[in-house]
Design a protein around this motif. Structure first.
Motif, PDB file in Angstrom:
ATOM      1  N   GLY A  24       0.788  -1.227   0.000  1.00 16.41           N
ATOM      2  CA  GLY A  24       0.000   0.000   0.000  1.00 16.41           C
ATOM      3  C   GLY A  24       0.817   1.272   0.000  1.00 16.41           C
ATOM      4  O   GLY A  24       1.975   1.294   0.390  1.00 16.41           O
ATOM      5  N   THR A  25       0.187   2.329  -0.464  1.00 11.38           N
ATOM      6  CA  THR A  25       0.760   3.666  -0.452  1.00 11.38           C
ATOM      7  C   THR A  25      -0.239   4.584   0.241  1.00 11.38           C
ATOM      8  O   THR A  25      -1.422   4.599  -0.118  1.00 11.38           O
ATOM      9  CB  THR A  25       0.989   4.170  -1.893  1.00 11.38           C
ATOM     10  N   LEU A  26       0.231   5.353   1.209  1.00 13.48           N
ATOM     11  CA  LEU A  26      -0.640   6.291   1.911  1.00 13.48           C
ATOM     12  C   LEU A  26      -1.063   7.394   0.952  1.00 13.48           C
ATOM     13  O   LEU A  26      -0.227   8.048   0.328  1.00 13.48           O
ATOM     14  CB  LEU A  26       0.071   6.887   3.126  1.00 13.48           C
ATOM     15  N   VAL A  27      -2.375   7.594   0.832  1.00 11.70           N
ATOM     16  CA  VAL A  27      -2.911   8.615  -0.060  1.00 11.70           C
ATOM     17  C   VAL A  27      -3.272   9.860   0.727  1.00 11.70           C
ATOM     18  O   VAL A  27      -3.065  10.977   0.270  1.00 11.70           O
ATOM     19  CB  VAL A  27      -4.141   8.077  -0.820  1.00 11.70           C
ATOM     20  N   GLY A  28      -3.808   9.686   1.933  1.00  9.49           N
ATOM     21  CA  GLY A  28      -4.193  10.843   2.729  1.00  9.49           C
ATOM     22  C   GLY A  28      -4.814  10.447   4.044  1.00  9.49           C
ATOM     23  O   GLY A  28      -5.025   9.269   4.335  1.00  9.49           O
ATOM     24  N   GLY A  33      -8.846  11.364  11.539  1.00  6.56           N
ATOM     25  CA  GLY A  33      -7.631  10.598  11.787  1.00  6.56           C
ATOM     26  C   GLY A  33      -7.564   9.274  11.039  1.00  6.56           C
ATOM     27  O   GLY A  33      -6.607   8.530  11.209  1.00  6.56           O
ATOM     28  N   ASN A  34      -8.560   8.972  10.206  1.00  6.62           N
ATOM     29  CA  ASN A  34      -8.524   7.752   9.402  1.00  6.62           C
ATOM     30  C   ASN A  34      -7.479   7.910   8.301  1.00  6.62           C
ATOM     31  O   ASN A  34      -7.318   8.997   7.741  1.00  6.62           O
ATOM     32  CB  ASN A  34      -9.890   7.480   8.770  1.00  6.62           C
ATOM     33  N   ARG A  35      -6.790   6.818   7.979  1.00  6.23           N
ATOM     34  CA  ARG A  35      -5.762   6.849   6.936  1.00  6.23           C
ATOM     35  C   ARG A  35      -6.249   6.045   5.732  1.00  6.23           C
ATOM     36  O   ARG A  35      -6.770   4.946   5.877  1.00  6.23           O
ATOM     37  CB  ARG A  35      -4.453   6.270   7.469  1.00  6.23           C
ATOM     38  N   TYR A  36      -6.039   6.586   4.550  1.00  2.00           N
ATOM     39  CA  TYR A  36      -6.525   5.986   3.306  1.00  2.00           C
ATOM     40  C   TYR A  36      -5.346   5.557   2.454  1.00  2.00           C
ATOM     41  O   TYR A  36      -4.384   6.303   2.280  1.00  2.00           O
ATOM     42  CB  TYR A  36      -7.413   6.975   2.559  1.00  2.00           C
ATOM     43  N   TYR A  37      -5.453   4.346   1.902  1.00  2.89           N
ATOM     44  CA  TYR A  37      -4.361   3.743   1.145  1.00  2.89           C
ATOM     45  C   TYR A  37      -4.851   3.278  -0.219  1.00  2.89           C
ATOM     46  O   TYR A  37      -6.038   3.028  -0.419  1.00  2.89           O
ATOM     47  CB  TYR A  37      -3.804   2.533   1.897  1.00  2.89           C
ATOM     48  N   GLN A  38      -3.885   3.155  -1.129  1.00  3.05           N
ATOM     49  CA  GLN A  38      -4.132   2.586  -2.445  1.00  3.05           C
ATOM     50  C   GLN A  38      -3.010   1.610  -2.737  1.00  3.05           C
ATOM     51  O   GLN A  38      -1.859   1.836  -2.374  1.00  3.05           O
ATOM     52  CB  GLN A  38      -4.161   3.694  -3.495  1.00  3.05           C
ATOM     53  N   TRP A  52      -8.397   1.298   0.381  1.00  4.12           N
ATOM     54  CA  TRP A  52      -8.936   0.900   1.679  1.00  4.12           C
ATOM     55  C   TRP A  52      -8.634   1.951   2.727  1.00  4.12           C
ATOM     56  O   TRP A  52      -7.856   2.860   2.510  1.00  4.12           O
ATOM     57  CB  TRP A  52      -8.437  -0.477   2.105  1.00  4.12           C
ATOM     58  N   VAL A  53      -9.285   1.791   3.865  1.00  5.08           N
ATOM     59  CA  VAL A  53      -9.148   2.725   4.981  1.00  5.08           C
ATOM     60  C   VAL A  53      -8.698   1.960   6.218  1.00  5.08           C
ATOM     61  O   VAL A  53      -9.098   0.822   6.444  1.00  5.08           O
ATOM     62  CB  VAL A  53     -10.478   3.472   5.248  1.00  5.08           C
ATOM     63  N   VAL A  54      -7.852   2.600   7.022  1.00  8.63           N
ATOM     64  CA  VAL A  54      -7.487   2.102   8.345  1.00  8.63           C
ATOM     65  C   VAL A  54      -8.052   3.124   9.324  1.00  8.63           C
ATOM     66  O   VAL A  54      -7.636   4.282   9.342  1.00  8.63           O
ATOM     67  CB  VAL A  54      -5.958   1.959   8.509  1.00  8.63           C
ATOM     68  N   TRP A  68     -14.143  11.150   1.155  1.00 10.88           N
ATOM     69  CA  TRP A  68     -13.308   9.951   1.096  1.00 10.88           C
ATOM     70  C   TRP A  68     -14.117   8.722   0.705  1.00 10.88           C
ATOM     71  O   TRP A  68     -13.607   7.805   0.067  1.00 10.88           O
ATOM     72  CB  TRP A  68     -12.593   9.725   2.428  1.00 10.88           C
ATOM     73  N   HIS A  69     -15.388   8.679   1.075  1.00 12.03           N
ATOM     74  CA  HIS A  69     -16.238   7.561   0.675  1.00 12.03           C
ATOM     75  C   HIS A  69     -16.347   7.505  -0.843  1.00 12.03           C
ATOM     76  O   HIS A  69     -16.275   6.431  -1.450  1.00 12.03           O
ATOM     77  CB  HIS A  69     -17.629   7.698   1.299  1.00 12.03           C
ATOM     78  N   GLY A  70     -16.507   8.662  -1.468  1.00 11.93           N
ATOM     79  CA  GLY A  70     -16.565   8.710  -2.930  1.00 11.93           C
ATOM     80  C   GLY A  70     -15.282   8.218  -3.573  1.00 11.93           C
ATOM     81  O   GLY A  70     -15.309   7.547  -4.608  1.00 11.93           O
ATOM     82  N   TRP A  71     -14.164   8.553  -2.969  1.00  8.60           N
ATOM     83  CA  TRP A  71     -12.884   8.084  -3.511  1.00  8.60           C
ATOM     84  C   TRP A  71     -12.729   6.576  -3.315  1.00  8.60           C
ATOM     85  O   TRP A  71     -12.287   5.872  -4.216  1.00  8.60           O
ATOM     86  CB  TRP A  71     -11.723   8.828  -2.852  1.00  8.60           C
TER      87      TRP A  71
END
Length: 130
Positions: A24-28, A33-38, A52-54, A68-71
């Protein structure tokens, strides 16, 4: 440390963190405080990069903000960090689902509120069998 090994309700487990580090790569990060990855590679069934989200804290899907849900659902190609969602002045701030918490809404007459139901106002007619 044991929470990271065996528990998934308060963040990512060690196995998840290992997978994120490898693929994974951190997107934002959002304001909660949730972290989003691709994913770095195309590993999904349709050839798109997985997203996905952590969660920060307890894993609750309603903690994902609308942009972020849309993304995450491929509605938007660009993440909100690159192309923020246009906010209207009449829109309210995002709130997570409060069901099951002390902050949950309880309507008047609910047993969970105060246990007192309002008196019938005369428009109710009890059914009686013939």
């Amino acid at each position: 440390m044991l929470g990271k090994i065996f528990g998934w309700t308060s963040g990512a487990t060690i196995g998840t963190l290992f997978t994120i580090g490898k693929r994974g790569t951190l997107v934002g990060t959002d304001e909660l405080g949730n972290r989003y990855y691709q994913s770095r590679d195309n590993i999904s069934y349709d050839g798109r990069k997985r997203r996905w989200v952590v969660y920060n804290g307890y894993a609750e899907a309603s903690k994902v903000t609308p942009d972020w849900h849309g993304w995450l659902r491929y509605t938007y190609d660009e993440p909100p960090t690159e192309s923020p969602l246009l906010r209207r002045r009449w829109e309210l701030e995002h709130r997570p689902n409060m069901t099951g918490t002390p902050l949950a809404w309880r309507p008047p007459g609910s047993l969970a509120a105060d246990g007192q139901r309002p008196a019938a106002i005369g428009d109710y007619e009890a059914w009686t069998p013939e």
